[in-house]
Design a protein around this motif. Structure first.
Motif, PDB file in Angstrom:
ATOM      1  N   VAL C   9      76.811  65.899  27.349  1.00  0.00           N
ATOM      2  CA  VAL C   9      77.530  64.759  27.479  1.00  0.00           C
ATOM      3  C   VAL C   9      78.855  64.743  27.239  1.00  0.00           C
ATOM      4  CG1 VAL C   9      77.783  62.559  26.154  1.00  0.00           C
ATOM      5  CG2 VAL C   9      75.461  63.728  26.025  1.00  0.00           C
ATOM      6  N   ARG C  12      83.818  61.466  24.786  1.00  0.00           N
ATOM      7  CA  ARG C  12      84.695  60.463  24.898  1.00  0.00           C
ATOM      8  C   ARG C  12      84.987  59.621  23.602  1.00  0.00           C
ATOM      9  NH1 ARG C  12      80.135  55.847  26.901  1.00  0.00           N
ATOM     10  NH2 ARG C  12      78.665  56.847  25.314  1.00  0.00           N
ATOM     11  N   ASN C 120      82.715  59.268  19.514  1.00  0.00           N
ATOM     12  CA  ASN C 120      82.698  60.083  20.368  1.00  0.00           C
ATOM     13  C   ASN C 120      81.304  61.253  20.139  1.00  0.00           C
ATOM     14  OD1 ASN C 120      83.718  62.297  18.731  1.00  0.00           O
ATOM     15  ND2 ASN C 120      85.702  61.516  18.964  1.00  0.00           N
ATOM     16  N   PRO C 121      81.080  62.068  21.218  1.00  0.00           N
ATOM     17  CA  PRO C 121      79.912  62.928  20.977  1.00  0.00           C
ATOM     18  C   PRO C 121      80.338  63.776  19.942  1.00  0.00           C
ATOM     19  CG  PRO C 121      80.481  62.623  23.235  1.00  0.00           C
ATOM     20  CD  PRO C 121      81.538  61.951  22.588  1.00  0.00           C
ATOM     21  N   TYR C 124      79.252  62.065  16.869  1.00  0.00           N
ATOM     22  CA  TYR C 124      77.570  61.967  16.641  1.00  0.00           C
ATOM     23  C   TYR C 124      77.227  63.346  16.406  1.00  0.00           C
ATOM     24  CZ  TYR C 124      78.597  57.978  19.348  1.00  0.00           C
ATOM     25  OH  TYR C 124      79.085  56.696  19.740  1.00  0.00           O
ATOM     26  N   VAL C 288      72.811  63.576  20.339  1.00  0.00           N
ATOM     27  CA  VAL C 288      73.992  63.242  20.948  1.00  0.00           C
ATOM     28  C   VAL C 288      73.692  62.584  22.296  1.00  0.00           C
ATOM     29  CG1 VAL C 288      76.305  64.021  21.706  1.00  0.00           C
ATOM     30  CG2 VAL C 288      75.305  64.758  19.529  1.00  0.00           C
ATOM     31  N   SER C 289      73.059  63.406  23.335  1.00  0.00           N
ATOM     32  CA  SER C 289      72.806  63.049  24.577  1.00  0.00           C
ATOM     33  C   SER C 289      72.278  61.608  24.562  1.00  0.00           C
ATOM     34  CB  SER C 289      72.292  63.834  25.458  1.00  0.00           C
ATOM     35  OG  SER C 289      70.928  64.226  25.010  1.00  0.00           O
ATOM     36  N   CYS C 292      74.248  58.743  23.154  1.00  0.00           N
ATOM     37  CA  CYS C 292      75.624  58.405  24.225  1.00  0.00           C
ATOM     38  C   CYS C 292      74.816  57.676  25.518  1.00  0.00           C
ATOM     39  CB  CYS C 292      76.193  59.773  24.828  1.00  0.00           C
ATOM     40  SG  CYS C 292      77.356  60.554  23.438  1.00  0.00           S
ATOM     41  N   ARG C 293      73.579  57.269  25.588  1.00  0.00           N
ATOM     42  CA  ARG C 293      73.534  56.642  26.604  1.00  0.00           C
ATOM     43  C   ARG C 293      73.980  55.185  26.686  1.00  0.00           C
ATOM     44  NH1 ARG C 293      66.748  57.768  27.241  1.00  0.00           N
ATOM     45  NH2 ARG C 293      67.151  60.063  27.449  1.00  0.00           N
ATOM     46  N   ASP C 294      74.203  54.813  27.982  1.00  0.00           N
ATOM     47  CA  ASP C 294      74.834  53.390  28.049  1.00  0.00           C
ATOM     48  C   ASP C 294      73.801  52.318  27.285  1.00  0.00           C
ATOM     49  OD1 ASP C 294      76.953  54.161  29.129  1.00  0.00           O
ATOM     50  OD2 ASP C 294      76.650  53.770  31.285  1.00  0.00           O
ATOM     51  N   GLN C 297      73.678  52.500  23.631  1.00  0.00           N
ATOM     52  CA  GLN C 297      75.205  51.979  22.876  1.00  0.00           C
ATOM     53  C   GLN C 297      75.054  50.605  23.040  1.00  0.00           C
ATOM     54  OE1 GLN C 297      77.901  53.594  21.414  1.00  0.00           O
ATOM     55  NE2 GLN C 297      76.573  55.065  21.143  1.00  0.00           N
TER      56      GLN C 297
END
Lengths: 312, 312, 312
Positions: C9, C12, C120-121, C124, C288-289, C292-294, C297
């Motif tokens: 990821v 950000r 941010n990652p 997380y 984390v991945s 982080c998915r839209d 979120q």
């Protein structure tokens, strides 16, 4: 690993303590007349401590332990049980065995503490190997094994209890006498003794993971109703019906073709047995190094001494 | 290994026995009018033996088996079930499927004994592969699968029962009709047939290790109340409410985001499915060599003959 | 793998959202006076969010969380819990710890959604690592851990509930207040969050495979009576007796020699802990991945926004 440390234990030979439990328990139980080696010719056979009553027509044998006063699993009893089971497995006449006690109204116990206290490491190793052997032979037996638990573990006020879980969950079916004084479980934890991995595995298979965590850590002993509820036994029946109910259960199991039942049993139990077989020597080493610890020996001596004083 | 021996079986082709169960069961059940291939255009689709009633608005399809007279899992039914499930999985319209029987008041069975008796090894292999396929597709389905068990296994006096555990525990939710004549379980043991490893795994996951030991070895069939207690089904409801309760359960499952539910389901079931995938060929070989044994073939023939005589 | 995709990821950094739950919950609970860092000198110690009340004579400490308003497991609370547990483990005075809440009559939650949304990652990853750490430290603790669950998860009408299974099954014993408004379970599924493998393992060990399939997929929250029946807690008692019953349970656990209990506990739990230890980094990457998915979120933002609106 349960029994920790792979440290080698220096050999040492302590004098054998007197058989404390034997002294103690005779006041509580009736001494049975010593069982003869051979029994009644064709009708009964067996050894000093294991009496086998065959019913060849039914394909069933009743195997009675008699290791007065408390039927504890001494090295001799373990050895004779294994030999008797092996004999019956090799005799095509028999399809099932009822395991029961021939020491009515006396205490029943699993581990024989006198085998684990004040001996030398070689003895402990021999004892533990025999214990593994009985478990393996019982757990993987090609015969239908039904436990008729006619004598539970009665608890005299003030005594430290000791359990009787060891070989019973390995049976296919367990019938317990409904006597509120009887308790079954594995309470060696109270004496500082940790259950071996294979006994833990059996316990988890029998009553589940969570109940095993509690039962094994707390050394829980269950009265009949609770033993039934948690799944340690399959039936709880009036004391005088234990054997007849065990025979009925046996009849149900014998309706299944042997070959199919044996393959199914093996499928269910092979992984658990393999778990021990893969690390049998390690399990023995663990037991020996654990039991040789000063703290454990001291704890066992104190306990055995208490039993002696109770007697004296 | 459950089904033992990896011995190669020589190919042999026996004449196909008449469909004994078909003859037998027609007196007990009503013969359904043969289902057309296509159904009512847009509203229904399906095959000879599997009828699919889609409710696109709800995202749910009701899939009905109709393999008269006893809905046994013939090779054809297995194949059509797998194809129908695959179709629904690939159609984004559908999020859940209700599995139910379209043969009311007749017996329901899992294994089709006529597929396992008097055929050649290649046929047995094909049959078993299809059985594995249905299990895998059901157990790992991305859809919510709810079994509406409207026809259990009714037991005519004196008959050897046969079970119906195979594909149901693989569903996400199972609703059983509260008819005391219905029994569910896996009783192939009684015919000398050992459950495969993957069915054993499913059984252990569903009702636990100890209950599985007894159920699989004894070929136990449970009436509704006991099936609920042991955990073979999730709800027992009056016979005429099975479908509506199944639809309510589906509605609850569909409140969960699909992606999360699918990942969670996969996490719970992947290890068990992998266990089969790792040894799929061995499992087939075991089944074939086992079922080709003279003793097993004889046992199946005797059983099928009994069914024929009952009819004749 | 539960949390799927090992995709890296891109880092950000989003602005931290206001603490929505904090705003929301203050109307529902009482704000506690802020706890001082040090407490009453010798009698109490602890940190901002964790208060430790030692009873050195008994060898027991009561550890109270206070992360108003909802005791959610923020990164700070996680860190302080781990440090406090570590301190007590290293202090030979203590043999057992009672874990309880110091935020009476307010909501209790596990995951802190504000730690998982709009960060941010790297954040997380840090958060998830701390979550793993608390689980590992609790699950393998050498101390006896008893959870006195005095505040369950009360459900305001119309709200999306959030669970509280995470650290409690890792305790040795769990006593729950018998308040029908309290619910416990793991309901992150409802928000699109999949339970990690190690939490799944704990759940299976605690309530079995089948019940876990349902509970984790459906995000089930159990009221006290059902939580007891399924095995999520060990005792359900009147609200004002939770602490005293927890202390009685502790007394029972402390009758067992520490060394034996610890070895037994380790034997029961090592395999499950090793499962996480073998793939700790993968588990973090997966989390984390996933988070982080839209879509995830967005789902969290919508939920947190709802909470804000409820307040506003």
């Amino acid at each position: 690993m349960a029994l920790a440390s792979g440290v080698r234990v220096p050999a040492r030979a302590l004098p054998r303590p007197c058989a404390a439990e034997a002294l103690w328990s005779t006041t509580l139980g009736r001494r049975e007349p010593a069982a003869g080696g051979g029994g009644d010719g064709e009708r009964r056979f067996g050894s000093q401590r294991v009496l086998v009553e065959p019913d060849a027509a039914a394909g069933v044998a009743v195997m009675k332990f008699r290791n007065p006063p408390v039927n504890s699993l001494s090295l001799e009893l373990l050895t004779e049980l294994v030999i008797s089971l092996e004999k019956l497995e090799n005799d095509k006449t028999f399809r099932g065995v009822i395991l029961t006690s021939d020491c009515p109204r006396v205490f029943s116990a699993d581990l024989d503490l006198t085998e684990m206290c004040g001996r030398n490491p070689a003895h402990y190793a021999e004892y533990w190997k025999a214990m593994q052997e009985l478990w393996l032979r019982t757990y993987l037996s090609s015969l239908v094994l039904v436990a008729a638990i006619n004598v539970g573990l009665a608890l005299p006020a003030g005594s430290l209890p000791r359990g009787g879980l060891c070989h019973r969950p390995a049976c296919d079916c367990r019938v317990l006498a409904d006597n509120p004084k009887y308790h079954i479980g594995l309470d060696e934890t109270l004496l500082g003794i940790v259950a071996p991995l294979w006994l833990k595995d059996t316990c988890v298979n029998t009553i589940g993971h969570r109940a095993s965590e509690q039962a094994l850590q707390l050394g829980l002993l269950f009265p009949p109703a609770e033993a039934l509820q948690v799944g340690l036994v399959d039936q709880v029946v009036p004391e005088d019906q234990v054997l007849s109910v065990a025979l009925s259960a046996m009849a149900q199991w014998l309706t299944i073709p042997d070959h199919t039942r044996q393959l199914t049993k093996n499928m269910m139990r092979k992984a658990t047995a393999d778990h021990l077989l893969r690390q049998r020597d390690t399990d023995i080493q663990n037991f020996v190094s654990f039991i040789c610890r000063d703290s454990i020996q001291k704890s066992l001596q104190v306990y055995l001494e208490k039993l002696r004083q109770r007697k004296g």
